[in-house]
Scaffold this active site. Structure first.
Site, short mmCIF file in Angstrom:
data_model
loop_
_atom_site.label_atom_id
_atom_site.label_comp_id
_atom_site.label_asym_id
_atom_site.label_seq_id
_atom_site.Cartn_x
_atom_site.Cartn_y
_atom_site.Cartn_z
N ALA A 1 0.85 -1.20 0.00
CA ALA A 1 0.00 0.00 0.00
C ALA A 1 0.88 1.24 0.00
O ALA A 1 1.21 1.78 1.05
CB ALA A 1 -0.92 -0.03 1.22
N GLU B 1 -1.55 6.51 -3.34
CA GLU B 1 -2.67 7.23 -2.70
C GLU B 1 -3.50 7.93 -3.78
O GLU B 1 -3.00 8.14 -4.90
CB GLU B 1 -2.13 8.27 -1.71
CG GLU B 1 -1.37 7.61 -0.57
CD GLU B 1 -0.94 8.58 0.52
OE1 GLU B 1 -1.18 9.81 0.39
OE2 GLU B 1 -0.37 8.08 1.51
N ASP C 1 12.45 -2.11 -7.36
CA ASP C 1 13.30 -2.66 -8.42
C ASP C 1 12.89 -4.11 -8.71
O ASP C 1 12.78 -4.52 -9.87
CB ASP C 1 14.78 -2.62 -8.01
CG ASP C 1 15.39 -1.22 -8.17
OD1 ASP C 1 14.82 -0.38 -8.89
OD2 ASP C 1 16.45 -0.96 -7.56
N GLU D 1 9.98 -5.42 -8.18
CA GLU D 1 8.65 -5.40 -8.82
C GLU D 1 8.80 -5.19 -10.33
O GLU D 1 8.17 -5.88 -11.13
CB GLU D 1 7.78 -4.29 -8.24
CG GLU D 1 6.43 -4.18 -8.93
CD GLU D 1 5.65 -2.92 -8.59
OE1 GLU D 1 6.26 -1.92 -8.17
OE2 GLU D 1 4.41 -2.94 -8.78
N GLN E 1 1.56 -14.14 -45.64
CA GLN E 1 2.77 -13.42 -45.20
C GLN E 1 2.45 -12.34 -44.15
O GLN E 1 3.22 -12.13 -43.21
CB GLN E 1 3.48 -12.78 -46.40
CG GLN E 1 4.87 -12.32 -46.04
CD GLN E 1 5.57 -11.63 -47.19
OE1 GLN E 1 5.12 -10.60 -47.69
NE2 GLN E 1 6.65 -12.22 -47.63
N GLY F 1 -8.92 -13.52 -35.27
CA GLY F 1 -10.14 -13.01 -35.91
C GLY F 1 -11.24 -12.84 -34.87
O GLY F 1 -10.97 -12.54 -33.70
N GLY G 1 4.72 1.72 -11.63
CA GLY G 1 5.45 2.81 -12.28
C GLY G 1 5.17 2.76 -13.76
O GLY G 1 5.53 1.79 -14.44
C1 LIG Z 1 -5.13 -2.75 -10.98
C2 LIG Z 1 -4.07 -1.96 -10.27
C3 LIG Z 1 -3.36 -2.56 -9.25
C4 LIG Z 1 -2.43 -1.83 -8.51
N1 LIG Z 1 -1.82 -2.40 -7.43
C5 LIG Z 1 -1.11 -1.61 -6.57
C6 LIG Z 1 -0.64 -2.12 -5.31
O1 LIG Z 1 -0.82 -3.31 -5.00
N2 LIG Z 1 -0.03 -1.27 -4.45
C7 LIG Z 1 0.18 0.05 -4.76
O2 LIG Z 1 0.76 0.77 -3.94
N3 LIG Z 1 -0.21 0.56 -5.97
C8 LIG Z 1 -0.86 -0.24 -6.86
N4 LIG Z 1 -1.31 0.28 -8.06
C9 LIG Z 1 -1.07 1.70 -8.35
C10 LIG Z 1 -0.13 1.95 -9.53
O3 LIG Z 1 1.20 1.71 -9.16
C11 LIG Z 1 -0.39 3.40 -9.99
O4 LIG Z 1 -1.64 3.38 -10.67
C12 LIG Z 1 0.70 3.93 -10.89
O5 LIG Z 1 1.87 4.17 -10.15
C13 LIG Z 1 0.29 5.24 -11.60
O6 LIG Z 1 -0.27 6.16 -10.72
P1 LIG Z 1 -1.69 6.85 -11.07
O7 LIG Z 1 -2.64 5.78 -11.45
O8 LIG Z 1 -2.06 7.73 -9.94
O9 LIG Z 1 -1.42 7.72 -12.37
P2 LIG Z 1 -0.85 9.22 -12.42
O10 LIG Z 1 0.39 9.33 -11.61
O11 LIG Z 1 -1.95 10.17 -12.11
O12 LIG Z 1 -0.47 9.34 -13.95
C14 LIG Z 1 -1.41 9.60 -14.99
C15 LIG Z 1 -0.65 9.65 -16.31
O13 LIG Z 1 0.33 10.71 -16.27
C16 LIG Z 1 1.62 10.19 -16.56
N5 LIG Z 1 2.64 10.90 -15.77
C17 LIG Z 1 2.61 11.18 -14.43
N6 LIG Z 1 3.75 11.80 -14.07
C18 LIG Z 1 4.51 11.92 -15.18
C19 LIG Z 1 5.80 12.47 -15.46
N7 LIG Z 1 6.58 13.01 -14.51
N8 LIG Z 1 6.27 12.41 -16.73
C20 LIG Z 1 5.51 11.84 -17.72
N9 LIG Z 1 4.30 11.31 -17.53
C21 LIG Z 1 3.80 11.34 -16.27
C22 LIG Z 1 1.56 8.72 -16.19
O14 LIG Z 1 2.52 7.95 -16.88
C23 LIG Z 1 0.12 8.36 -16.58
O15 LIG Z 1 0.09 8.06 -17.95
C24 LIG Z 1 -2.18 -0.47 -8.85
C25 LIG Z 1 -2.87 0.12 -9.93
C26 LIG Z 1 -3.81 -0.60 -10.62
C27 LIG Z 1 -4.56 0.08 -11.73
#
Ligand SMILES: Cc1cc2nc3c(=O)[nH]c(=O)nc-3n(C[C@H](O)[C@H](O)[C@H](O)COP(=O)(O)OP(=O)(O)OC[C@H]3O[C@@H](n4cnc5c(N)ncnc54)[C@H](O)[C@@H]3O)c2cc1C
Length: 387
Positions: free
Chosen positions: A125, A128, A241, A243, A280, A340, A365
């Protein structure tokens, strides 16, 4: 230079493949996923096979091996769908590797043997609602109180939290400005008062629920802080890392499975009096899928090997994760095309991989963040590439 697996590694790979082929049938997975039910029996099988202890020293109840062995196993898991690897990762990778990355010997001895034996499950976790890619911006607060800490805040997307005994949960013990250095990691009893866990319906990986967690005056004893207070990020780096390399391995397995399914289907399906694979346009697609999957495997194994050699790995792990995850989406899409219309049917396995592949480009990430990490290590001053 030796690219071959050792006899032990090859035995491990074969053992996992054959155990999962018998256990994780399509019917079993379809049934569990239709009910979104956690596969506790699969978790028990992982324990029985010693897989939960991979990458953990034997004196801590582990099975030994290192990151290469974890990558070999994760590639096999990737062939069987997201619910399978999401049953494995939260405990085997996030639980063990965070504790190994930061916990003192007493805390490691208290938790790691039980995680390896399958007696306890963890969920990770970190994320956020307002801190996803920018994980160092987390706001969940942990305030010292008597013999422990009181935690308040919210987490999102914690996979497996509803099935976990402990949450490996990051919270802020310093100020927001301190970023990475103001974070501590706690082993939070998932059943303790003040912890509320809610399921978020999602597109794939359905048997393992991903969850919101709300913490209201949740008390955590001081001996459940992983490592030094305020230095939790150090423990997290090892797990993050690991992960990225495991996700790259899972995506390599997914890509290989999609390629294998598309090849079988393409050879068997006749149109215009010949197998569709012999056109092809399709044969070249299949050849590219096979080639790119091999590239994904070697990038991933090199990153895993670098960990085991004690070499710097952030750039290599990011390269593997970015490449393998984008490839998984591309390969699943191409495999659907080879199938298909039948690929769109629930009767065929390919639709599951198609739904699930996209997650890997975001979770652990995102691809953009991986590229930032790579670019930063090429000397480019990017925002969002520092750790
Ligand atoms: C099904 C699922 C399971 C998960 N499991 C876990 C878990 O077990 N534990 C846990 O802690 N988390 C978990 N996650 C969270 C996951 O790691 C985050 O969703 C992820 O890190 C992205 O954060 P975000 O969704 O808030 O997107 P955001 O950070 O809001 O990003 C939105 C978009 O902006 C882009 N972006 C953001 N900052 C930058 C930047 N500096 N430069 C370029 N592009 C950027 C991102 O690439 C993305 O395309 C899970 C997520 C999902 C969907």
């Amino acid at each position: 230079m030796d690219f071959a697996l050792t006899d032990e590694q090859e035995l491990l790979r074969r053992t996992v493949r054959s155990a999962l082929e018998s256990f994780c049938t399509k019917e079993w997975l379809d049934d569990l996923e239709s009910r979104e039910e956690y596969p506790a029996d699969l978790f028990a099988l992982f324990a029985e096979l010693g897989l939960l202890g991979l990458g953990v020293p034997e004196e801590l109840g582990g099975s030994g091996g290192g990151m290469v062995e974890l990558a070999i196993v994760c590639e096999e898991l990737g062939r069987f769908g997201g619910s399978v690897n999401m049953t494995y990762m939260p405990t085997a990778v996030f639980g063990n590797q965070t504790l190994l990355g930061g916990a003192d010997p007493a805390m490691q001895a208290r938790f790691i043997p039980r995680l390896c034996a399958g007696e306890l499950r963890t969920a990770f976790a970190l994320t956020e609602p307002e801190a996803g890619s920018d994980a160092a911006a987390i706001r969940t607060r942990a305030v010292p109180d008597g013999d422990g800490y009181v935690l308040n805040g919210s987490k999102i997307w914690s996979s497996g939290a509803l099935a976990a005994d402990y949450l490996v949960l990051s919270a802020r013990t310093g100020t927001l400005d301190e970023r990475h250095t103001g974070i501590s990691v706690f082993m939070v009893d998932a059943n303790s008062p003040g912890v509320e866990i809610r399921h978020i319906p999602k597109l794939g990986h359905l048997a393992v629920r991903s969850c919101e967690i709300h913490l209201t005056d949740c008390v955590v004893p001081a001996d459940q802080v992983i490592g030094e207070v305020g230095r939790g990020w150090k423990a997290l780096v090892r797990a993050l890392d690991a992960e990225r390399i495991c996700v790259a391995a899972i995506c390599t397995g997914l890509s290989q499975k999609c390629t294998d399914l598309a090849l079988d289907y393409g050879i068997g399906r006749q149109q215009f009096g010949q197998p569709v694979a012999a056109f092809q346009a399709i044969s070249h697609m299949l050849a590219e899928m096979e080639t790119e999957t091999a590239a994904s495997r070697w990038l991933t194994r090199f990153a895993a090997w670098s960990v085991d050699q004690g070499l710097p790995v952030t750039k290599e792990a990011s390269m593997a994760k970015a490449y393998a995850t984008e490839l998984a989406t591309r390969t699943a899409t191409r495999a659907m095309q080879v199938h298909g219309g039948y690929g769109y049917s629930k009767e065929f396995e390919i639709e599951r991989f198609y739904r699930e592949a996209k997650l890997y480009e975001v979770a652990g990430g995102s691809t953009q963040i991986q590229r930032n990490l790579i670019a930063a290590r090429m000397g480019i001053p990017v925002t969002g590439g520092q750790r």
